[in-house]
Design an enzyme around this catalytic site. Structure first.
Site, mmCIF file in Angstrom:
data_model
loop_
_atom_site.group_PDB
_atom_site.id
_atom_site.type_symbol
_atom_site.label_atom_id
_atom_site.label_comp_id
_atom_site.label_asym_id
_atom_site.label_seq_id
_atom_site.Cartn_x
_atom_site.Cartn_y
_atom_site.Cartn_z
ATOM 1 N N LYS A 140 -32.066 9.264 11.720
ATOM 2 C CA LYS A 140 -30.734 9.766 11.373
ATOM 3 C C LYS A 140 -29.636 8.782 11.785
ATOM 4 O O LYS A 140 -28.576 8.732 11.163
ATOM 5 C CB LYS A 140 -30.513 11.134 12.024
ATOM 6 C CG LYS A 140 -31.415 12.231 11.448
ATOM 7 C CD LYS A 140 -31.121 12.475 9.981
ATOM 8 C CE LYS A 140 -31.869 13.652 9.403
ATOM 9 N NZ LYS A 140 -31.556 13.869 7.974
ATOM 10 N N SER A 175 -27.387 13.620 11.150
ATOM 11 C CA SER A 175 -27.530 14.676 12.157
ATOM 12 C C SER A 175 -26.831 14.230 13.433
ATOM 13 O O SER A 175 -26.718 13.019 13.691
ATOM 14 C CB SER A 175 -29.016 14.907 12.470
ATOM 15 O OG SER A 175 -29.155 15.729 13.615
ATOM 16 N N GLY A 214 -33.880 17.554 -1.662
ATOM 17 C CA GLY A 214 -34.302 18.592 -0.718
ATOM 18 C C GLY A 214 -33.536 19.878 -0.920
ATOM 19 O O GLY A 214 -33.193 20.574 0.034
ATOM 20 N N ALA A 215 -33.293 20.207 -2.195
ATOM 21 C CA ALA A 215 -32.403 21.338 -2.519
ATOM 22 C C ALA A 215 -33.147 22.661 -2.715
ATOM 23 O O ALA A 215 -32.546 23.646 -3.122
ATOM 24 C CB ALA A 215 -31.586 21.007 -3.770
ATOM 25 N N ASN A 256 -30.035 14.799 1.046
ATOM 26 C CA ASN A 256 -30.191 15.833 2.072
ATOM 27 C C ASN A 256 -31.641 16.016 2.535
ATOM 28 O O ASN A 256 -31.866 16.494 3.649
ATOM 29 C CB ASN A 256 -29.653 17.157 1.498
ATOM 30 C CG ASN A 256 -30.137 18.370 2.250
ATOM 31 O OD1 ASN A 256 -29.587 18.718 3.289
ATOM 32 N ND2 ASN A 256 -31.198 19.011 1.758
ATOM 33 N N VAL A 310 -38.919 11.884 -2.442
ATOM 34 C CA VAL A 310 -37.841 10.880 -2.436
ATOM 35 C C VAL A 310 -38.109 9.691 -1.506
ATOM 36 O O VAL A 310 -37.307 8.765 -1.453
ATOM 37 C CB VAL A 310 -36.467 11.509 -2.102
ATOM 38 C CG1 VAL A 310 -35.943 12.316 -3.268
ATOM 39 C CG2 VAL A 310 -36.517 12.344 -0.835
ATOM 40 N N ILE A 314 -27.724 24.272 12.726
ATOM 41 C CA ILE A 314 -27.513 25.074 11.512
ATOM 42 C C ILE A 314 -28.734 25.975 11.315
ATOM 43 O O ILE A 314 -29.875 25.494 11.354
ATOM 44 C CB ILE A 314 -27.355 24.165 10.263
ATOM 45 C CG1 ILE A 314 -26.332 23.035 10.497
ATOM 46 C CG2 ILE A 314 -26.974 25.009 9.039
ATOM 47 C CD1 ILE A 314 -24.911 23.464 10.755
ATOM 48 N N TYR A 330 -36.916 11.138 15.076
ATOM 49 C CA TYR A 330 -35.964 11.854 14.214
ATOM 50 C C TYR A 330 -34.556 11.293 14.409
ATOM 51 O O TYR A 330 -33.859 10.965 13.456
ATOM 52 C CB TYR A 330 -35.996 13.350 14.561
ATOM 53 C CG TYR A 330 -35.029 14.194 13.759
ATOM 54 C CD1 TYR A 330 -35.282 14.509 12.420
ATOM 55 C CD2 TYR A 330 -33.861 14.689 14.342
ATOM 56 C CE1 TYR A 330 -34.384 15.285 11.697
ATOM 57 C CE2 TYR A 330 -32.967 15.460 13.622
ATOM 58 C CZ TYR A 330 -33.235 15.761 12.302
ATOM 59 O OH TYR A 330 -32.346 16.516 11.575
#
Ligand SMILES: NC(=O)c1ccc[n+]([C@@H]2O[C@H](COP(=O)([O-])OP(=O)(O)OC[C@H]3O[C@@H](n4cnc5c(N)ncnc54)[C@H](O)[C@@H]3O)[C@@H](O)[C@H]2O)c1
Length: 253
Positions: A164, A145, A16-17, A93, A67, A193, A160
């Site tokens: 996580k 997270s 996820g870059a 990520n 992925v 973030i 979610y």
């Protein structure tokens, strides 16, 4: 700041870059001397990041794979090892968010978020292990997270948060199993973030979150990248199974 050469010649893969936190992690590892595999399901954004690294004098390869699919993960690892010879560092990520209320989550949405946020980390860690056990070295960092601790976040919902939370348990279990082979496995739990993932946040929600944080500012992708850099560096050789809050003093648990 750590020395530029601290990771010289290491081979790193970041999933996820193509944007946001993953992009910053990839650029930071490249600046620290790593050759970096840029995974993303979005070809254009992955290519842009790889080009940015190459333009700055680094080495990079574009890995366009979903992925959450086992065969894609296998091919991705084969490609990076074929290109650079081995794999030393993996940062899992890639992730998606789901905002629906619990009573409105469909089975399909549940399966998708668990597949992208949790199954992908299982697949990637297992494949990384097949290389790292043989090398008897490696560093893996999984991006969880604060929602994984709270059972949902300010934006992400129960599904979610559950995905996580699974990453946290997975990280501890894999750390225990790979430790004897010289592989360190840790997780980071980011708080708020500033990335595309949170851009739909209302000003009211933003103020509420900031009010509950010691540092009273949103995090930057660089804040997470710096923590990753520490965890994959020799400075963290004795740290494994750690779940590190990088959240401006939000959780304090
Ligand atoms: N932004 C925040 O406040 C925050 C907080 C806590 C945790 N996180 C976590 O940090 C990670 C990065 O978040 P971000 O804010 O940079 O998100 P983002 O949406 O900006 O970026 C996520 C990237 O992952 C890629 N991706 C999604 N599904 C994929 C798949 N199946 N295969 C490959 N690539 C895929 C996307 O194309 C995108 O480039 C996520 O795991 C997220 O859950 C973010």
């Amino acid at each position: 700041m750590l020395q530029e050469s601290i990771l010289k010649g290491k081979i790193a893969l970041v999933t996820g870059a193509g944007q946001g936190i993953g992009r910053e992690i990839a650029l930071t590892l490249a600046q620290s001397g790593c050759k970096v595999g840029i995974n993303d399901s979005n070809r254009q954004s992955a290519t842009n990041v790889a080009q940015e690294i190459i333009a700055a004098g680094g080495s990079s390869i574009v890995l366009v794979h979903d992925v959450s699919v086992a065969s894609e993960v296998q091919i991705m690892y084969q490609a990076i090892v074929q290109e650079f010879g081995q794999i030393d560092i993996v940062v899992n990520n890639a992730g998606i968010i789901l905002k629906n209320a619990f009573c409105e989550i469909t089975e399909e949405q549940w399966d998708r978020i668990i597949a992208v946020n949790l199954k992908s980390v299982f697949l990637s860690c297992q494949t990384a292990a097949s290389y790292m056990r043989e090398q008897r070295s490696g560093k893996i960092v999984n991006i969880s997270s604060v929602a994984g601790k709270k059972g949902g976040g300010f934006l992400g919902n129960t599904a979610y948060g559950t995905s996580k939370a699974g990453v946290i348990a997975l990280t501890k279990g894999v750390a225990r199993e790979l430790g004897p082979f010289g592989v360190n496995v840790n997780a980071i739990t980011p708080g708020f973030i500033e990335t595309d993932m949170v851009k739909s946040m209302t000003n009211e929600l933003r103020a509420t979150i900031l009010g509950g944080m010691a540092l009273k500012r949103p995090g930057k992708p660089r804040d997470i990248a710096n923590a990753v850099l520490y965890l994959v560096s020799p400075l963290a050789d004795f740290i494994s199974g750690e779940i590190m809050d990088v959240d401006g003093g939000l959780m304090m648990d």
